[in-house]
Scaffold this motif. Structure first.
Motif, mmCIF file in Angstrom:
data_model
loop_
_atom_site.group_PDB
_atom_site.id
_atom_site.type_symbol
_atom_site.label_atom_id
_atom_site.label_comp_id
_atom_site.label_asym_id
_atom_site.label_seq_id
_atom_site.Cartn_x
_atom_site.Cartn_y
_atom_site.Cartn_z
ATOM 1 N N VAL A 61 0.832 -1.217 -0.067
ATOM 2 C CA VAL A 61 0.053 0.146 0.015
ATOM 3 C C VAL A 61 0.741 1.118 0.053
ATOM 4 C CG1 VAL A 61 -1.629 1.354 1.246
ATOM 5 C CG2 VAL A 61 -2.052 -1.092 0.854
ATOM 6 N N THR A 62 1.852 1.234 0.852
ATOM 7 C CA THR A 62 2.683 2.537 0.879
ATOM 8 C C THR A 62 3.746 2.851 -0.241
ATOM 9 O OG1 THR A 62 4.461 1.228 2.262
ATOM 10 C CG2 THR A 62 2.769 2.545 3.455
ATOM 11 N N LYS A 63 4.094 1.668 -0.721
ATOM 12 C CA LYS A 63 5.131 1.871 -2.096
ATOM 13 C C LYS A 63 3.951 1.958 -3.399
ATOM 14 C CE LYS A 63 8.989 1.000 -0.455
ATOM 15 N NZ LYS A 63 9.981 2.043 -0.169
ATOM 16 N N GLY A 64 2.963 1.448 -3.013
ATOM 17 C CA GLY A 64 1.912 1.615 -4.377
ATOM 18 C C GLY A 64 1.263 2.950 -4.432
ATOM 19 N N GLU A 65 1.049 3.534 -3.408
ATOM 20 C CA GLU A 65 0.563 4.806 -3.175
ATOM 21 C C GLU A 65 1.850 5.986 -3.631
ATOM 22 O OE1 GLU A 65 -0.518 8.895 -2.415
ATOM 23 O OE2 GLU A 65 1.075 7.842 -1.293
ATOM 24 N N TYR A 66 2.816 5.612 -3.355
ATOM 25 C CA TYR A 66 4.081 6.533 -3.398
ATOM 26 C C TYR A 66 4.257 6.650 -5.107
ATOM 27 C CZ TYR A 66 8.855 8.421 -3.207
ATOM 28 O OH TYR A 66 10.109 9.350 -3.399
ATOM 29 N N PHE A 94 -6.154 -3.979 -6.587
ATOM 30 C CA PHE A 94 -6.224 -4.546 -5.309
ATOM 31 C C PHE A 94 -7.714 -5.023 -5.316
ATOM 32 C CE2 PHE A 94 -2.981 -1.511 -3.844
ATOM 33 C CZ PHE A 94 -2.184 -2.429 -3.094
ATOM 34 N N LEU A 95 -8.955 -4.575 -6.033
ATOM 35 C CA LEU A 95 -9.973 -4.978 -6.162
ATOM 36 C C LEU A 95 -10.028 -6.320 -6.910
ATOM 37 C CD1 LEU A 95 -13.014 -4.678 -5.869
ATOM 38 C CD2 LEU A 95 -13.156 -3.445 -8.160
ATOM 39 N N VAL A 96 -9.288 -6.285 -8.248
ATOM 40 C CA VAL A 96 -9.393 -7.574 -8.911
ATOM 41 C C VAL A 96 -8.461 -8.684 -8.275
ATOM 42 C CG1 VAL A 96 -8.348 -8.418 -10.914
ATOM 43 C CG2 VAL A 96 -9.564 -6.439 -10.924
ATOM 44 N N MET A 97 -7.476 -8.417 -7.513
ATOM 45 C CA MET A 97 -6.773 -9.519 -6.568
ATOM 46 C C MET A 97 -7.584 -9.935 -5.657
ATOM 47 S SD MET A 97 -2.983 -8.995 -5.169
ATOM 48 C CE MET A 97 -3.155 -7.522 -4.537
ATOM 49 N N GLY A 98 -8.551 -9.068 -4.899
ATOM 50 C CA GLY A 98 -9.189 -9.673 -4.028
ATOM 51 C C GLY A 98 -10.376 -10.481 -4.270
ATOM 52 N N TRP A 152 -9.334 -4.929 1.752
ATOM 53 C CA TRP A 152 -9.232 -4.037 2.909
ATOM 54 C C TRP A 152 -8.192 -2.738 2.463
ATOM 55 C CZ3 TRP A 152 -11.313 -3.109 7.572
ATOM 56 C CH2 TRP A 152 -10.810 -2.197 8.413
ATOM 57 N N SER A 153 -6.957 -3.245 1.537
ATOM 58 C CA SER A 153 -5.904 -2.307 1.053
ATOM 59 C C SER A 153 -6.639 -1.299 0.322
ATOM 60 C CB SER A 153 -4.944 -2.954 0.542
ATOM 61 O OG SER A 153 -4.242 -3.976 1.272
ATOM 62 N N ILE A 154 -7.716 -1.426 -0.197
ATOM 63 C CA ILE A 154 -8.274 -0.192 -1.111
ATOM 64 C C ILE A 154 -8.489 0.891 -0.397
ATOM 65 C CG2 ILE A 154 -10.529 0.448 -2.360
ATOM 66 C CD1 ILE A 154 -10.478 -2.503 -3.271
ATOM 67 N N GLY A 155 -9.091 0.597 0.843
ATOM 68 C CA GLY A 155 -9.475 1.801 1.946
ATOM 69 C C GLY A 155 -8.099 2.447 2.366
ATOM 70 N N GLU A 156 -7.125 1.561 2.606
ATOM 71 C CA GLU A 156 -5.925 1.939 3.090
ATOM 72 C C GLU A 156 -5.227 2.873 2.208
ATOM 73 O OE1 GLU A 156 -4.517 1.786 6.012
ATOM 74 O OE2 GLU A 156 -6.400 1.059 6.735
ATOM 75 N N LEU A 157 -5.172 2.401 0.968
ATOM 76 C CA LEU A 157 -4.702 3.186 -0.123
ATOM 77 C C LEU A 157 -4.986 5.010 0.068
ATOM 78 C CD1 LEU A 157 -2.576 2.647 -2.288
ATOM 79 C CD2 LEU A 157 -4.645 2.369 -3.958
ATOM 80 N N PHE A 158 -6.695 4.933 -0.020
ATOM 81 C CA PHE A 158 -6.890 6.270 0.088
ATOM 82 C C PHE A 158 -6.549 6.861 1.430
ATOM 83 C CE2 PHE A 158 -9.490 4.436 -3.298
ATOM 84 C CZ PHE A 158 -9.400 5.491 -4.239
ATOM 85 N N VAL A 206 -7.737 -15.038 3.477
ATOM 86 C CA VAL A 206 -7.296 -13.949 4.164
ATOM 87 C C VAL A 206 -6.352 -13.087 3.199
ATOM 88 C CG1 VAL A 206 -5.330 -13.422 5.601
ATOM 89 C CG2 VAL A 206 -6.910 -15.223 6.044
ATOM 90 N N TRP A 207 -6.060 -13.707 2.044
ATOM 91 C CA TRP A 207 -5.448 -12.830 0.898
ATOM 92 C C TRP A 207 -6.398 -12.038 0.255
ATOM 93 C CZ3 TRP A 207 -0.264 -12.350 -0.379
ATOM 94 C CH2 TRP A 207 0.043 -11.725 -1.563
ATOM 95 N N GLY A 208 -7.604 -12.218 -0.111
ATOM 96 C CA GLY A 208 -8.589 -11.584 -0.700
ATOM 97 C C GLY A 208 -9.134 -10.558 0.321
ATOM 98 N N ALA A 209 -9.326 -10.714 1.423
ATOM 99 C CA ALA A 209 -9.772 -9.771 2.457
ATOM 100 C C ALA A 209 -8.587 -8.732 2.799
ATOM 101 C CB ALA A 209 -10.070 -10.491 3.813
ATOM 102 N N SER A 210 -7.558 -9.211 2.681
ATOM 103 C CA SER A 210 -6.508 -7.965 2.815
ATOM 104 C C SER A 210 -6.320 -7.160 1.651
ATOM 105 C CB SER A 210 -5.260 -8.593 3.281
ATOM 106 O OG SER A 210 -5.055 -9.503 4.236
ATOM 107 N N SER A 211 -6.624 -7.719 0.489
ATOM 108 C CA SER A 211 -6.452 -6.932 -0.823
ATOM 109 C C SER A 211 -7.721 -6.031 -0.773
ATOM 110 C CB SER A 211 -6.834 -7.972 -1.961
ATOM 111 O OG SER A 211 -5.609 -8.893 -2.202
#
Length: 100
Positions: free
Chosen positions: A29-34, A44-48, A76-82, A69-74
């Motif tokens: 998430v941090t590197k992706g946003e950077y 993240f949506l497609v992966m989830g 969840w990461s959409i919100g974390e990205l924003f 767990v991977w899907g839920a984390s993916s």
């Protein structure tokens, strides 16, 4: 896999793997946003969605759980990205000077 069931280790393997999966998503998430900003949210949506669908399709409890767990984390990461974008705006994380 029989070894895990024989010694009742499936739960501990799932716990450790969950910890590692969540640990992988933080830098993603941090590197992706950077580097790309929030425009990568759809990855993240497609992966989830793919991981959750895989979780439903797989019969083995260990792999099904880890895919979930991977899907839920993916997802969840959409919100974390924003939220990461907001943390960058507040100055808590560095802004990429090369990205507009």
């Amino acid at each position: 896999m029989e070894f895990l069931a024989q010694y009742n280790l499936t739960g501990i393997v799932i716990g450790i793997a969950t910890f590692l999966i969540i640990g992988i998503f933080h830098p993603m998430v941090t590197k992706g946003e950077y580097y790309f900003g929030v425009k990568i949210w759809w990855l993240f949506l497609v992966m989830g969605i793919a991981a959750v669908a895989g979780s439903i399709a797989v019969r083995h409890i260990l792999w099904s759980t880890l895919l979930a767990v991977w899907g839920a984390s993916s997802l969840w990461s959409i919100g974390e990205l924003f939220e990461q974008r907001e943390r960058v705006a507040k100055g808590w994380f560095p802004k990429n000077p090369k990205r507009k």
